[in-house]
Design an enzyme around this catalytic site. Structure first.
Site, mmCIF file in Angstrom:
data_model
loop_
_atom_site.group_PDB
_atom_site.id
_atom_site.type_symbol
_atom_site.label_atom_id
_atom_site.label_comp_id
_atom_site.label_asym_id
_atom_site.label_seq_id
_atom_site.Cartn_x
_atom_site.Cartn_y
_atom_site.Cartn_z
ATOM 1 N N GLY A 1 25.510 -15.959 20.572
ATOM 2 C CA GLY A 1 26.139 -17.054 19.825
ATOM 3 C C GLY A 1 25.496 -17.237 18.460
ATOM 4 O O GLY A 1 26.194 -17.358 17.441
ATOM 5 N N VAL B 1 31.500 -27.029 28.039
ATOM 6 C CA VAL B 1 32.873 -26.589 27.761
ATOM 7 C C VAL B 1 33.595 -26.422 29.097
ATOM 8 O O VAL B 1 33.069 -25.836 30.041
ATOM 9 C CB VAL B 1 32.864 -25.262 26.968
ATOM 10 C CG1 VAL B 1 34.266 -24.693 26.840
ATOM 11 C CG2 VAL B 1 32.241 -25.477 25.597
ATOM 12 N N GLY C 1 26.491 -15.573 28.460
ATOM 13 C CA GLY C 1 25.706 -14.636 29.262
ATOM 14 C C GLY C 1 26.512 -13.404 29.640
ATOM 15 O O GLY C 1 27.675 -13.250 29.238
ATOM 16 N N HIS D 1 -3.144 -7.016 2.320
ATOM 17 C CA HIS D 1 -2.724 -8.138 1.484
ATOM 18 C C HIS D 1 -1.909 -7.617 0.305
ATOM 19 O O HIS D 1 -2.292 -6.620 -0.287
ATOM 20 C CB HIS D 1 -3.957 -8.881 0.959
ATOM 21 C CG HIS D 1 -3.611 -9.975 0.010
ATOM 22 N ND1 HIS D 1 -3.089 -11.181 0.437
ATOM 23 C CD2 HIS D 1 -3.661 -10.036 -1.357
ATOM 24 C CE1 HIS D 1 -2.856 -11.953 -0.616
ATOM 25 N NE2 HIS D 1 -3.196 -11.281 -1.722
HETATM 26 P P1 NAD Z 1 22.423 -16.191 26.775
HETATM 27 O O1 NAD Z 1 22.040 -16.280 28.187
HETATM 28 O O2 NAD Z 1 21.404 -15.806 25.759
HETATM 29 O O3 NAD Z 1 23.025 -17.604 26.304
HETATM 30 C C1 NAD Z 1 24.127 -18.201 26.923
HETATM 31 C C2 NAD Z 1 24.149 -19.679 26.607
HETATM 32 O O4 NAD Z 1 25.402 -20.221 27.050
HETATM 33 C C3 NAD Z 1 23.047 -20.447 27.333
HETATM 34 O O5 NAD Z 1 22.300 -21.168 26.386
HETATM 35 C C4 NAD Z 1 23.825 -21.338 28.287
HETATM 36 O O6 NAD Z 1 23.203 -22.587 28.501
HETATM 37 C C5 NAD Z 1 25.157 -21.518 27.567
HETATM 38 N N1 NAD Z 1 26.262 -21.954 28.441
HETATM 39 C C6 NAD Z 1 26.522 -21.563 29.720
HETATM 40 N N2 NAD Z 1 27.622 -22.207 30.193
HETATM 41 C C7 NAD Z 1 28.076 -23.006 29.196
HETATM 42 C C8 NAD Z 1 29.172 -23.925 29.078
HETATM 43 N N3 NAD Z 1 30.044 -24.147 30.079
HETATM 44 N N4 NAD Z 1 29.358 -24.574 27.912
HETATM 45 C C9 NAD Z 1 28.487 -24.374 26.889
HETATM 46 N N5 NAD Z 1 27.424 -23.524 26.962
HETATM 47 C C10 NAD Z 1 27.222 -22.846 28.090
HETATM 48 O O7 NAD Z 1 23.667 -15.201 26.737
HETATM 49 P P2 NAD Z 1 24.365 -14.405 25.546
HETATM 50 O O8 NAD Z 1 24.060 -15.017 24.221
HETATM 51 O O9 NAD Z 1 25.776 -14.246 25.982
HETATM 52 O O10 NAD Z 1 23.640 -13.004 25.601
HETATM 53 C C11 NAD Z 1 23.723 -12.193 26.790
HETATM 54 C C12 NAD Z 1 22.542 -11.281 26.908
HETATM 55 O O11 NAD Z 1 22.566 -10.289 25.910
HETATM 56 C C13 NAD Z 1 21.240 -12.033 26.771
HETATM 57 O O12 NAD Z 1 20.609 -12.007 28.031
HETATM 58 C C14 NAD Z 1 20.429 -11.284 25.784
HETATM 59 O O13 NAD Z 1 19.214 -10.873 26.330
HETATM 60 C C15 NAD Z 1 21.261 -10.060 25.422
HETATM 61 N N6 NAD Z 1 21.286 -9.978 23.952
HETATM 62 C C16 NAD Z 1 20.104 -9.722 23.317
HETATM 63 C C17 NAD Z 1 20.078 -9.696 21.940
HETATM 64 C C18 NAD Z 1 18.787 -9.437 21.255
HETATM 65 O O14 NAD Z 1 17.850 -8.992 21.898
HETATM 66 N N7 NAD Z 1 18.685 -9.679 19.952
HETATM 67 C C19 NAD Z 1 21.227 -9.934 21.202
HETATM 68 C C20 NAD Z 1 22.394 -10.206 21.883
HETATM 69 C C21 NAD Z 1 22.410 -10.219 23.272
#
Ligand code: NAD
Ligand code: FAD
Length: 462
Positions: A186, A238, A268, A441
């Site tokens: 997000g 949501v 997720g 540095h």
């Molecule tokens: P995430 O688990 O990081 O975040 C999902 C968010 O959605 C949580 O904060 C959760 O509370 C929220 N949520 C759940 N149900 C909800 C609802 N009904 N209404 C509102 N909010 C709600 O998941 P993601 O961002 O989809 O990413 C998935 C995976 O991909 C992650 O585990 C991450 O490790 C991996 N990823 C990693 C990177 C990186 O390393 N830079 C980048 C992108 C994705």
């Protein structure tokens, strides 16, 4: 050995699977890898890490050219060519996914295109459009990764209401993008479209962003992203989203529905096990759909292993890679290990957010006594020269032994700076070890050194 008999068959060619296949081949195993997509590289290379980082880089440059040049005394007229930006991203993806094909050929790994299905112990089928090929192997490694998790009530049309794959390819900048979930996806993809001119609203169920990241960093990140223009609303559950004509409507508890032109669902990811034939060998998934494994990644069935996003642990490319290597090294040599305490986690926003080791909340919950050193980027010469002074480094060290337990960075190039901290934790270093190491540095890394000095109350430049 017959043509279709292998020492190891890997199902899935993401960072876990392709790395495991290469390492197995290096160790002398006759190896095959099955991938259902025409391109190798998995989520990470095709629709994850790499394309998102390409767009983060491009959009950051666009934003900098629009808003950051003036400060440097540079005048420029800036115009967005989104098609070209997307083409550049696609070119990077193609180069890297083709590169895996080259590495497979170089290491004599046999590639099968089709869906891999386990038919029994040591038996795998590759199901393609027009034919099914039966293979046998001593070891089977499941590395099938994960896909977007859905949310009841959110009616995905995989266009206006979609997941990260769609958000990496919007043909035009949305007027108003609503993102469900203030996790990594997000905030990274929200940053991309916000920088390119979209109004971005992020709705998060929890009362904070970036669950799991150290609380101080998450708080600072929310403040910074809001200053950058994202509307981040926490404590919002949501309950639904649907397409309505050429608009979308997002519903949540306790408030008026929001109308927007695109929705990104980022709550997720769920492990990919459907159609894999786990039932043919009696492997049952846990309640989150993950494949349970023992110490050496072996499932409940002898000779069948699993790694990466399809098992427990952080869904990260480098975690999948480490597991793939450890798994096949164990098979070939009897040794193979992953240090889960030293796996860094990076969010590629601006500024970047990077962590390794334990958070302050975790240490408190476990009753571990610790000392804390914190140093801001605004007191660092290089950060000032870069005009990127938001954020800080925080080091948590054991109160008695001074051993580094956690390092948390929000600031410029945090994703690169965290490597030093990961090595420190891997080697069991103390904060004093970091503080006594000479840091060039002027570099951003001096902030890490100063935070280490601050653990003992003796930062020099503040
Ligand atoms: P995430 O688990 O990081 O975040 C999902 C968010 O959605 C949580 O904060 C959760 O509370 C929220 N949520 C759940 N149900 C909800 C609802 N009904 N209404 C509102 N909010 C709600 O998941 P993601 O961002 O989809 O990413 C998935 C995976 O991909 C992650 O585990 C991450 O490790 C991996 N990823 C990693 C990177 C990186 O390393 N830079 C980048 C992108 C994705
Ligand atoms: P995957 O990469 O998901 O690969 C699994 C492969 O298996 C896929 O190619 C799939 O097609 C194939 N497959 C599935 N089932 C079958 C079958 N039955 N037969 C044949 N093939 C099959 N992580 C980071 O560390 N850094 C990041 O910057 C980062 N950014 C991300 C950005 C986005 C938008 C997303 C979605 C994810 C990001 N991730 C990032 C997470 C990262 O992509 C995953 O953790 C990583 O790809 C997991 O690797 P894996 O090998 O377990 O699985």
């Amino acid at each position: 050995m017959s043509e279709h008999t292998y020492d190891l068959i890997v199902i899935g060619s993401g960072p876990g699977g392709y790395t495991a296949a290469i390492r197995a081949a290096q160790l002398g195993m006759k190896t095959a890898c099955i991938e259902k997509e025409p391109a190798l590289g998995g989520t990470c290379l095709r629709v994850g890490c790499i394309p998102s980082k390409a767009l983060l880089e491009s959009s950051e440059r666009f934003h900098e050219a629009q808003h950051g040049f003036d400060e440097h005394g540079i005048k420029a007229t800036v115009e967005l060519d989104l098609s070209k930006m997307l083409e550049r991203k696609d070119g990077i993806v193609k180069g890297l996914t083709d590169g895996i094909g080259y590495l497979f050929r170089k290491n004599k790994i046999t590639r099968y295109t089709g869906t891999g299905r386990i038919d029994g112990e040591g038996k795998v089928s590759v199901v393609a459009d027009d034919e099914t090929t039966e293979l046998t192997a001593k070891h089977i490694l499941v590395a099938t990764g994960s896909s977007v998790a859905t949310l009841p009530g959110v009616e995905l049309d995989w266009d206006r209401i979609g997941g990260s794959t769609q958000a990496l390819d919007y043909g035009e900048v949305p007027d108003h993008l609503v993102i469900i979930g203030a996790g990594v996806i997000g905030l990274e993809l929200g940053s991309v479209w916000s920088r390119l001119g979209a109004r971005v609203t992020v709705l998060e169920y929890l009362d904070r962003v970036l669950a799991g990241v150290d609380g101080d960093l998450a708080k600072e990140a929310k403040t910074i992203f809001e200053k950058q223009g994202m509307d981040i609303r926490t404590g919002v559950r949501v309950t639904g989203a649907r397409v309505d004509g050429d608009q979308c409507v997002v519903e949540y508890e306790g408030g008026e529905p929001i109308t927007c032109d695109r929705v990104l669902l980022a709550v997720g990811r769920r492990p990919n096990t459907e159609g894999l034939g786990l039932e043919n060998v009696g492997i049952e998934t846990d309640k989150r759909g993950r494949i349970p494994v023992g110490e050496h990644f072996e499932t409940d069935v002898e000779g069948i292993y699993a790694i990466g996003d399809v098992i427990a642990g952080p869904m990260l490319a480098h975690k999948a890679e480490e597991e793939g290597v450890a798994c096949v090294e164990y098979l070939a040599t009897g040794y193979g290990h992953v240090n889960y305490d030293a796996i860094p986690n990076v969010v590629y926003t601006h500024p970047e957010i990077a962590s390794v080791g334990r958070t302050e909340e975790e240490l408190k919950a476990d009753g571990v006594e610790f000392r804390k050193g914190r140093f801001p980027f605004k007191a660092n010469g290089r950060a000032r020269a870069l005009n990127s002074t938001d954020g800080f480094v925080k080091i948590l060290a054991h109160a008695e032994t001074d051993r580094v337990l956690g390092v948390h960075i929000i600031g410029p190039r945090a994703g690169d700076l965290i490597a030093e901290a990961a090595v420190a934790i891997e080697f069991g270093a103390s904060a004093e070890d970091i503080a006594r190491s000479c840091h060039a540095h002027p570099t951003l890394a001096e902030v890490v050194k100063e935070a280490a000095l601050a653990v003992d109350g003796r930062p020099r430049n503040m």
